[in-house]
Design a protein around this motif. Structure first.
Motif, short mmCIF file in Angstrom:
data_model
loop_
_atom_site.label_atom_id
_atom_site.label_comp_id
_atom_site.label_asym_id
_atom_site.label_seq_id
_atom_site.Cartn_x
_atom_site.Cartn_y
_atom_site.Cartn_z
N MET A 162 0.84 -1.26 -0.07
CA MET A 162 0.10 0.00 -0.12
C MET A 162 0.85 1.30 -0.14
O MET A 162 0.69 2.14 -0.67
N ALA A 163 2.08 1.35 0.90
CA ALA A 163 2.94 2.29 1.01
C ALA A 163 3.25 2.76 -0.42
O ALA A 163 3.61 3.96 -0.96
N MET A 164 3.76 1.69 -1.26
CA MET A 164 4.39 1.77 -2.61
C MET A 164 3.52 2.45 -3.33
O MET A 164 3.99 3.41 -4.20
N THR A 165 2.27 2.31 -3.29
CA THR A 165 1.08 2.92 -4.41
C THR A 165 1.13 4.55 -4.09
O THR A 165 0.31 5.07 -4.86
N CYS A 166 1.75 4.74 -2.66
CA CYS A 166 1.45 6.30 -2.63
C CYS A 166 2.65 7.20 -3.12
O CYS A 166 2.58 8.34 -2.76
N GLY A 167 3.59 6.51 -3.89
CA GLY A 167 4.69 7.18 -4.44
C GLY A 167 5.69 7.38 -3.76
O GLY A 167 6.51 8.29 -3.81
N VAL A 168 5.74 6.54 -2.61
CA VAL A 168 7.11 6.91 -1.68
C VAL A 168 8.38 5.97 -2.45
O VAL A 168 7.91 5.06 -3.33
N GLY A 169 9.40 6.14 -1.84
CA GLY A 169 10.43 5.24 -2.23
C GLY A 169 10.33 3.93 -1.77
O GLY A 169 9.48 3.68 -0.62
N ILE A 170 11.35 2.86 -2.28
CA ILE A 170 10.99 1.60 -1.72
C ILE A 170 11.44 1.25 -0.30
O ILE A 170 11.08 0.52 0.53
N ASN A 171 12.39 2.12 -0.13
CA ASN A 171 13.08 2.20 1.38
C ASN A 171 12.01 2.32 2.26
O ASN A 171 11.73 1.97 3.34
N ASN A 172 10.97 3.70 1.94
CA ASN A 172 9.98 4.01 2.62
C ASN A 172 8.99 3.10 2.95
O ASN A 172 8.44 2.80 4.14
N ALA A 173 8.60 2.41 1.93
CA ALA A 173 7.67 1.16 1.94
C ALA A 173 8.15 0.13 2.84
O ALA A 173 7.32 -0.37 3.67
N MET A 174 9.31 -0.26 2.97
CA MET A 174 9.93 -1.33 3.64
C MET A 174 9.77 -0.81 5.23
O MET A 174 9.61 -1.60 6.21
N ALA A 175 10.49 0.38 5.33
CA ALA A 175 10.33 0.93 6.78
C ALA A 175 9.00 0.90 7.41
O ALA A 175 8.88 0.62 8.43
N SER A 176 7.90 1.58 6.61
CA SER A 176 6.56 1.49 6.74
C SER A 176 6.20 0.08 7.24
O SER A 176 5.38 0.00 8.34
N ALA A 177 6.50 -1.03 6.57
CA ALA A 177 6.04 -2.28 6.85
C ALA A 177 6.72 -2.99 7.82
O ALA A 177 6.08 -3.48 8.98
N THR A 178 8.03 -2.70 8.02
CA THR A 178 8.70 -3.23 9.06
C THR A 178 8.43 -2.56 10.68
O THR A 178 8.43 -3.12 11.66
N ASN A 179 7.83 -1.47 10.40
CA ASN A 179 7.60 -0.67 11.62
C ASN A 179 6.49 -1.24 12.50
O ASN A 179 6.08 -0.96 13.55
N VAL A 180 5.49 -2.08 11.53
CA VAL A 180 4.39 -2.73 12.38
C VAL A 180 4.77 -4.22 12.88
O VAL A 180 3.84 -4.78 13.47
#
Ligand SMILES: CC(C)(COP(=O)(O)OP(=O)(O)OC[C@H]1O[C@@H](n2cnc3c(N)ncnc32)[C@H](O)[C@@H]1OP(=O)(O)O)[C@@H](O)C(=O)NCCC(=O)NCCS
Length: 278
Positions: free
Chosen positions: A84-102
């Motif tokens: 979901m983060a990826m579709t918001c236009g963030v970079g792949i590192n942001n998507a991975m960080a959002s995911a691992t934060n949960v």
């Protein structure tokens, strides 16, 4: 001035992990060019976090634990969030960080608490006692101590999706093999299995099987990883799935994909329509 403030700039980030000079990189004393091509990724993780290279059987167990947890599909919050983060236009590192934060106490991060539990059980065992009766007594006392603290869900057991988590028996069989070879003690595998038995006894025979955090917890406890590091190891493993899913989603034409299809709207539970007070 505090002792810390008196440190020279070179001691400010003093570390035993890496030594570096122009043209030289050493991890824990080993030259990187000697490690590259000779050690696997799991061995490198062990070297950096523990200070020494693992034995071959220890590396095999750590590798198995890291392989086991990479992905659990988009029904796992971490994976869904990566996509979901990826579709918001963030970079792949942001998507991975959002995911691992949960990856917290309930989703994916329970390994830390599980290893704490296994260690607490081991600490209750009388010196040298390894028999089933002593382990059952220590496990029962520890589960009662958790219950007294209001913790009903024993970390490392139960799963929202799988009645029997297929990863757990396979990992335990590898621990059993390593114990037979004398590479690990096998004590924590026995403790883990006993925890499952004691939970079942307390639930009138209804079993709550060991999950991935319980099984990898057995591996990490057998290898002597401190509990907080265990959560980090799970995060390392799951990062692989988060990366793959974030990348795959980035290849779709979705922009801003919400958590549910847009034609399916949530149930509203608040007050009915009303006037804003004057
Ligand atoms: C993973 C988890 C959230 C799944 O929960 P769930 O499928 O919603 O299960 P429920 O909370 O509905 O529990 C169903 C029953 O099993 C029991 N149960 C579930 N997990 C349990 C556990 N870890 N220890 C003891 N009992 C447990 C519940 O008490 C409940 O009993 P009841 O029917 O008598 O009320 C839950 O098992 C849990 O919190 N486990 C510990 C944390 C953990 O290991 N997380 C990593 C998961 S991979």
């Amino acid at each position: 001035m505090s002792e810390r403030q008196k440190l020279s700039p070179s001691d400010w980030w003093a570390t035993s992990i890496i030594e570096m000079k122009p043209g030289m990189i050493r991890y824990r004393g080993y030259a990187i060019e000697d490690l590259i091509g000779r050690v696997g990724f799991a061995e490198m993780v062990y070297l950096l976090t523990r200070g020494e290279l693992p034995s071959k059987p220890a590396a095999k167990l750590l590798e198995a634990a890291l392989v086991a947890a990479v992905d659990h599909g988009p029904q796992a919050p971490s994976i869904a969030i990566a996509r979901m983060a990826m579709t918001c236009g963030v970079g792949i590192n942001n998507a991975m960080a959002s995911a691992t934060n949960v990856l917290g106490d309930v989703h994916g991060g329970a390994g830390e608490q599980c290893v704490e539990l296994f260690n607490a059980v081991a600490a209750r065992l009388p010196e040298g006692a390894r028999d089933a009766a002593a382990i059952t007594k220590a496990v029962t006392e520890e589960i009662e101590a958790l219950a007294a603290r209001g913790i009903k869900h024993v970390p490392g057991f139960g799963h929202r999706f799988h009645h029997l988590d297929p990863r757990a028996p396979r990992i335990l069989s590898l621990v059993d093999e390593a114990a037979k070879e004398g590479a690990v003690s096998g004590l924590f595998a026995a403790i883990g299995r006993t925890v499952e038995d004691v939970i079942a006894q307390r639930r009138g025979g209804k079993r709550v099987p060991m999950n991935i955090d319980g099984a990898t917890g057995v591996v990490f406890a057998e290898l002597g990883f401190p509990p907080p590091l265990c959560r980090g190891l799970f995060v390392l493993s799951r990062s692989v799935g988060c990366l793959a899913h974030a990348w795959e989603e980035s290849q779709s034409d979705y922009r801003n994909k919400g958590p549910i299809p847009r034609d399916q709207i949530w149930t509203y539970t608040g007050p009915g329509p009303r006037q804003v007070p004057e």
